[in-house]
Design a protein around this motif. Sequence first.
Motif, PDB file in Angstrom:
ATOM      1  N   ALA A   1      -8.896   2.253   0.312  1.00 21.14           N
ATOM      2  CA  ALA A   1      -9.077   1.277   1.355  1.00 21.14           C
ATOM      3  C   ALA A   1      -7.953   0.676   1.874  1.00 21.14           C
ATOM      4  O   ALA A   1      -7.540   0.337   3.197  1.00 21.14           O
ATOM      5  CB  ALA A   1     -10.071   0.300   0.947  1.00 21.14           C
ATOM      6  N   GLU A   2      -6.926   0.572   0.929  1.00 18.10           N
ATOM      7  CA  GLU A   2      -5.616   0.017   1.606  1.00 18.10           C
ATOM      8  C   GLU A   2      -5.160   0.924   2.593  1.00 18.10           C
ATOM      9  O   GLU A   2      -4.392   0.501   3.494  1.00 18.10           O
ATOM     10  CB  GLU A   2      -4.808  -0.364   0.310  1.00 18.10           C
ATOM     11  N   ALA A   3      -4.965   2.275   2.165  1.00 13.59           N
ATOM     12  CA  ALA A   3      -4.424   3.109   2.949  1.00 13.59           C
ATOM     13  C   ALA A   3      -5.039   3.119   4.329  1.00 13.59           C
ATOM     14  O   ALA A   3      -4.335   3.416   5.392  1.00 13.59           O
ATOM     15  CB  ALA A   3      -4.414   4.543   2.249  1.00 13.59           C
ATOM     16  N   CYS A   4      -6.338   2.905   4.553  1.00 12.21           N
ATOM     17  CA  CYS A   4      -7.064   2.722   5.513  1.00 12.21           C
ATOM     18  C   CYS A   4      -6.611   1.617   6.560  1.00 12.21           C
ATOM     19  O   CYS A   4      -6.594   1.887   7.761  1.00 12.21           O
ATOM     20  CB  CYS A   4      -8.617   2.934   5.514  1.00 12.21           C
ATOM     21  N   MET A   5      -6.466   0.671   5.692  1.00 11.94           N
ATOM     22  CA  MET A   5      -6.075  -0.570   6.327  1.00 11.94           C
ATOM     23  C   MET A   5      -4.583  -0.419   7.161  1.00 11.94           C
ATOM     24  O   MET A   5      -4.383  -0.895   8.128  1.00 11.94           O
ATOM     25  CB  MET A   5      -5.650  -1.689   5.325  1.00 11.94           C
ATOM     26  N   LEU A   6      -3.850   0.243   6.618  1.00 10.20           N
ATOM     27  CA  LEU A   6      -2.526   0.566   6.814  1.00 10.20           C
ATOM     28  C   LEU A   6      -2.455   1.774   8.088  1.00 10.20           C
ATOM     29  O   LEU A   6      -1.448   2.477   8.218  1.00 10.20           O
ATOM     30  CB  LEU A   6      -1.545   0.846   5.945  1.00 10.20           C
ATOM     31  N   GLY A   7      -3.787   2.346   8.465  1.00 12.75           N
ATOM     32  CA  GLY A   7      -3.522   3.207   9.505  1.00 12.75           C
ATOM     33  C   GLY A   7      -3.792   4.708   9.026  1.00 12.75           C
ATOM     34  O   GLY A   7      -3.552   5.668   9.974  1.00 12.75           O
ATOM     35  N   GLN A   8      -3.911   4.808   7.666  1.00  7.44           N
ATOM     36  CA  GLN A   8      -3.945   6.401   7.261  1.00  7.44           C
ATOM     37  C   GLN A   8      -5.448   6.905   7.279  1.00  7.44           C
ATOM     38  O   GLN A   8      -6.153   5.900   7.031  1.00  7.44           O
ATOM     39  CB  GLN A   8      -3.410   6.342   5.828  1.00  7.44           C
TER      40      GLN A   8
END
Length: 897
Positions: A234-241
Amino acid sequence: MAKNNPFDTISSLKTGYGIMNFYSLERLEKAIGANISRLPFSIKILLENVIRHCDGRIATEEDIQALANWNPKMPEEREIPFMPTRVILQDFTGVPCVADLAAMRSAVHRIGRDTKQINPIVPVDLVIDHSVQVDFFGLPTAFDKNVEREFERNYERYTFLRWAQKAFNQFRVVPPGTGIVHQVNLEYIAKVVQYRRINGDIFAFPDTLVGTDSHTTMINGLGVLGWGVGGIEAEACMLGQPLYMLIPEVVGFKLYGELVEGATATDLVLTVTQMLRKKGVVGKFVEFFGPGLSRLSLADRATVANMSPEYGATMGFFPVDQETLRYLRGTGRDEELVSLVELYTETQGLFRTDDMPDPVYSDVIELDMRTVEPSLAGPKRPQDRVPLREMKRSFEMVLKSYRANRKDSGTKVEVQMNGHKAALSHGSVVISAITSCTNTSNPSVMVGAGLLAKKAVEHGLSVNPVVKTSLAPGSRVVTDYLMESGLMPYLEALGFHLVGYGCTTCIGNSGPLPEPIADAIKRNDLTVAAVLSGNRNFEGRINPLAEMSYLASPPLVVAYALAGTVDIDMINEPLGVNREGKSVYLRDIWPSQEEIQNTIERTLNPELFRSRYAHVFEGDERWKTLSIPRGDMYEWDPKSTYIQEPPFFTNLSLKPEPLRDIKNACVLVLLGDSVTTDHISPAGNIAPDSPAGRYLIENGVKPRDFNSYGARRGNHEVMIRGTFANIRLKNLMVPGTEGGWTVYIPTGEMMSIYDAAMRYKSEGIPLIVIAGKEYGSGSSRDWAAKGTMLLGVKAVIAESYERIHRSNLVGMGVLPLQFKSGESRETLGLTGFEEYKIEGIAQDIEPHKEVTVKLRHKDGSETSFKAICRLDSHIEIEYYRNGGILQTVLRQMVQSN
């Protein structure tokens, strides 16, 4: 948005918001000649997502072709990017997410780069719903007292989240006492169709998301594509990944017929869960279709979609149709939005009607809903459905297995409760909880519980004094309509007073049992039960003293509270006697569907939702007056027992270390089948004599203020000590024991898993875990992977994995390996006392590569076997090389600036 449009798919719509562009699936179908119209709805939404983000790097023309030409029987083994529109968090998983982001800022600051690089790129909503505990119950003041205690316990966590609300862009927090994340998402946050202005033009597209809770899938009932992931993903998705995934198989679940009188949506989902677990749908999409969909309310669909993790699927999807539009209007959404949803989904071929051709699926399973009967599930797995008519016989059989090799007097114990004498015995119900996201979002079962309570009170029935009763709805709208309908006083008369708006019992926050009850259970070694309207009943989760836990519909929860025992045939035995001494049976107080529906129509209206959600982000005075730390950088307090800087980035180099084979490894734990993330990383009670309890006491925390493992997830020192600390964990290296014990192999000493792991780490000895089937089932709990990694575990070898946990292990740099088909720890004769060497990692690691596991046995002999590397894609190999997904993202960010 896409930087190129290789197939010229942009079209436009005239909407109430003005002209909107969109990426047309119909134009793509004409451009490439694929039969997109017959694809499953869920695949169409994935396809639109890939088209919209096609830039030749993140998403390519080949990705589009692969999805457009999806083969139902054998999808191309291709990893595709998924870029969710938004991310949703709950506080147990959200606090460590925020801590990781704050730690990433600290790491970027240490190397002299711009800390603002670490900021959510997509909108993030965090709903605080997991922290309220049932300390007070059966009182009109229970809600206020529980919330007061919640703020006392969680002051540090809440000020940390208030800081995050100010420090990060596009980050909203729904304060405590509002509702459960999935119900707030369903009733308010979700839009079904989103729109944004891009380079001057407005684009419409499907609402999609990932969430850090397994039951994010509840939103699939609204036609929104989304599922649970670990916090690190989820954190990676938050950062645009992008979230990379293999193109999934889609199992079609055909529903027809209609639920009969007496059967509820809960009974339907327990039936579906049992069927799909038997079928085997781990890692697959499930999509519901057929004429039966038109016989299900949106709330019923959400109930079924919610329990996707329990039946093992990535998600359980219901496409948009007229019922979706009705629900959006009924929950107070703007008419312009409802019209946009209808126009966009019809134009895109995403709107379901009864007369349209069925999509083509990888496989199909069918259920005639007329065959669904009242049921429970338990006593320790949600897929173990027990028809109500067989419950007494099932309990008696299970009890024999529970009591095997235990001294058993077989007598009832008398206890004093509030001035009343009450009997306690095997099978006594000590917790009866209307709780969890699964059912409290559904007016039919909540009103059904209220009507059953009303009839019970009118018949003169009362709840057994040994039962701890609670009502924890998923939103304030629920109590509004229960009050409006006049049913709340009857629930309260039976002890079902409001205790909080949150997950409570289902997450393990059931609170302590009254002392006379707890003492009697422990002194007499009684096997007692909890009955809850939840979705999880894994061992040790609900309450450490309730060995058995059964899932049931809210009306049955009330019924079992009246009976006071699960050792009852509810079909043929009375619940109690009325004032005249006449027996009262379940059938005498069970409400009809007509009564339920009439009550719903009379009391539920859009204005309830509009008024309740008008100020959803404001919170009460306690929330508003919390002090808020200032600045973009969080000031870590080394004395805090709640929030510590996680160690994942403290010594991060700009280049990863080269991969190495694992040598001279010892087994930390040897486990059987169906080990859940609850076993690996418990969420509930912290025992004073556990490593985590001792750590807290050493740091000045009294046992009364321990809170729970879930609430302590912002402190890795607590969580590493809690890893594999579940009281019901069975490490086969230490037969005859339960809990967090292992053998320190060099000396043969039995000690706590944490203490052994620290001794191994001090000596530089790598560790592995060996497990059976369905390893890591249950919640999307990133600490189950984080804690495993921090204990020094380098690899896990299992027969099979639950999707989220395997992904989380990769995301934390732990290598998941799988026994070859037909092999297991048993067939290979593994005891856990061997020395292990794993070869084939350092050179040419590939997805699903076979690696060699070499063993040196205690007698000095050597054997070996092959295992499958469960790095399932090239991007996962990249994550593994970097030691985890967040390390990969951080290095990419730093090196690109």
